[in-house]
Design a protein around this motif. Structure first.
Motif, short mmCIF file in Angstrom:
data_model
loop_
_atom_site.label_atom_id
_atom_site.label_comp_id
_atom_site.label_asym_id
_atom_site.label_seq_id
_atom_site.Cartn_x
_atom_site.Cartn_y
_atom_site.Cartn_z
N LYS A 13 10.16 25.98 32.04
CA LYS A 13 9.14 24.98 31.76
C LYS A 13 9.70 23.87 30.87
O LYS A 13 9.39 22.69 31.05
CB LYS A 13 7.93 25.63 31.09
N LYS A 14 10.55 24.27 29.92
CA LYS A 14 11.19 23.29 29.05
C LYS A 14 12.13 22.39 29.86
O LYS A 14 12.17 21.17 29.66
CB LYS A 14 11.96 24.01 27.94
N ARG A 16 11.87 21.69 33.02
CA ARG A 16 11.04 20.80 33.83
C ARG A 16 10.57 19.60 33.00
O ARG A 16 10.63 18.45 33.47
CB ARG A 16 9.83 21.56 34.38
N ALA A 17 10.12 19.87 31.78
CA ALA A 17 9.66 18.78 30.91
C ALA A 17 10.80 17.82 30.58
O ALA A 17 10.60 16.60 30.56
CB ALA A 17 9.06 19.37 29.63
N ILE A 18 12.00 18.37 30.33
CA ILE A 18 13.15 17.52 30.01
C ILE A 18 13.52 16.66 31.22
O ILE A 18 13.82 15.46 31.07
CB ILE A 18 14.35 18.39 29.59
N SER A 19 13.50 17.25 32.41
CA SER A 19 13.87 16.51 33.63
C SER A 19 12.91 15.36 33.88
O SER A 19 13.33 14.22 34.15
CB SER A 19 13.88 17.46 34.83
N ILE A 20 11.62 15.65 33.79
CA ILE A 20 10.62 14.60 34.02
C ILE A 20 10.67 13.58 32.89
O ILE A 20 10.58 12.36 33.11
CB ILE A 20 9.22 15.22 34.16
N GLY A 21 10.82 14.08 31.65
CA GLY A 21 10.90 13.18 30.50
C GLY A 21 12.08 12.23 30.59
O GLY A 21 11.98 11.05 30.24
N PHE A 78 8.31 18.64 40.01
CA PHE A 78 7.13 19.39 39.59
C PHE A 78 6.79 20.50 40.58
O PHE A 78 6.55 21.65 40.20
CB PHE A 78 5.94 18.45 39.43
#
Length: 200
Positions: A13-14, A16-21, A78
């Motif tokens: 999940k972290k 995923r957040a880093i990739s999108i961020g 996502f």
């Protein structure tokens, strides 16, 4: 097993957040670059028009182009992560142990999205636009091979099914340990599957 699964899900999940961020930051950097350039032109020309009114149509157009470029990528990230997270979360204790063995076997330092997952349900192949599910008894024959032609290097896992269809997992390197793990562990869901390893 629960501690490993909880940690793995948290790390994914972290990631995923880093990739999108990261994509969002790139988007804002590009917009900021154009805003700075337009502001320099605005000052140089000594325009009386309000800066926001002057720059808004162009910046809005640029943002639309960036949204069309980054939007699908963010959606792919996502959806792919969502599929992986869901199936890892639903692993029973035995297959959670096997997945932990997989992460150790491929020498994974950081959590990464696997291309496939061997589950008590069967075999999941995670693709950009969909997740392919192969029930255990549908797998008839597996062929693993390398393609090594200079810079063109691939490792292919071809999975032939009873209905005549074929699925493929592609690694953009030769001799990936994930392919070796697949070879050694596909029997966990189907003892009768025949595996031909053409690594050389």
């Amino acid at each position: 097993m629960k501690d490993f699964k909880t940690k793995e899900l948290k790390n994914l999940k972290k990631l995923r957040a880093i990739s999108i961020g990261f994509l969002m930051v790139v988007n804002f950097i590009i917009i900021g670059f154009f805003l700075y350039g337009f502001y320099e032109v605005y000052k140089f020309r000594n325009l009386k028009e309000n800066f926001i009114t002057y720059v808004f149509p162009t910046v809005a157009s640029i943002q639309l182009v960036l949204a069309l470029a980054f939007g699908p990528v963010i959606l792919i990230i996502f959806r792919r992560f969502a599929s992986v997270l869901r199936e890892i979360e639903e692993l029973n204790d035995d297959f959670t142990f096997h997945y932990q063995h997989y992460t150790d076997f491929i020498h994974k330092v950081f959590s990464t999205v696997p291309l496939y997952l061997i589950s008590q349900k069967g075999l999941f192949i995670f693709r950009n636009f969909k997740t392919e599910f192969l029930p255990p008894n549908s797998i008839k024959y597996v062929k693993i091979k390398n393609i090594n032609m200079g810079r063109f290097r691939r490792s292919l896992i071809d999975i032939y099914q009873n209905d005549g269809s074929k699925s493929r997992i592609t690694y953009y390197t030769t001799y990936p340990r994930a392919a070796e793990f697949f070879h050694d562990n596909i029997h966990l869901i189907n003892d009768n599957v025949r595996v031909e390893n053409l690594f050389n």
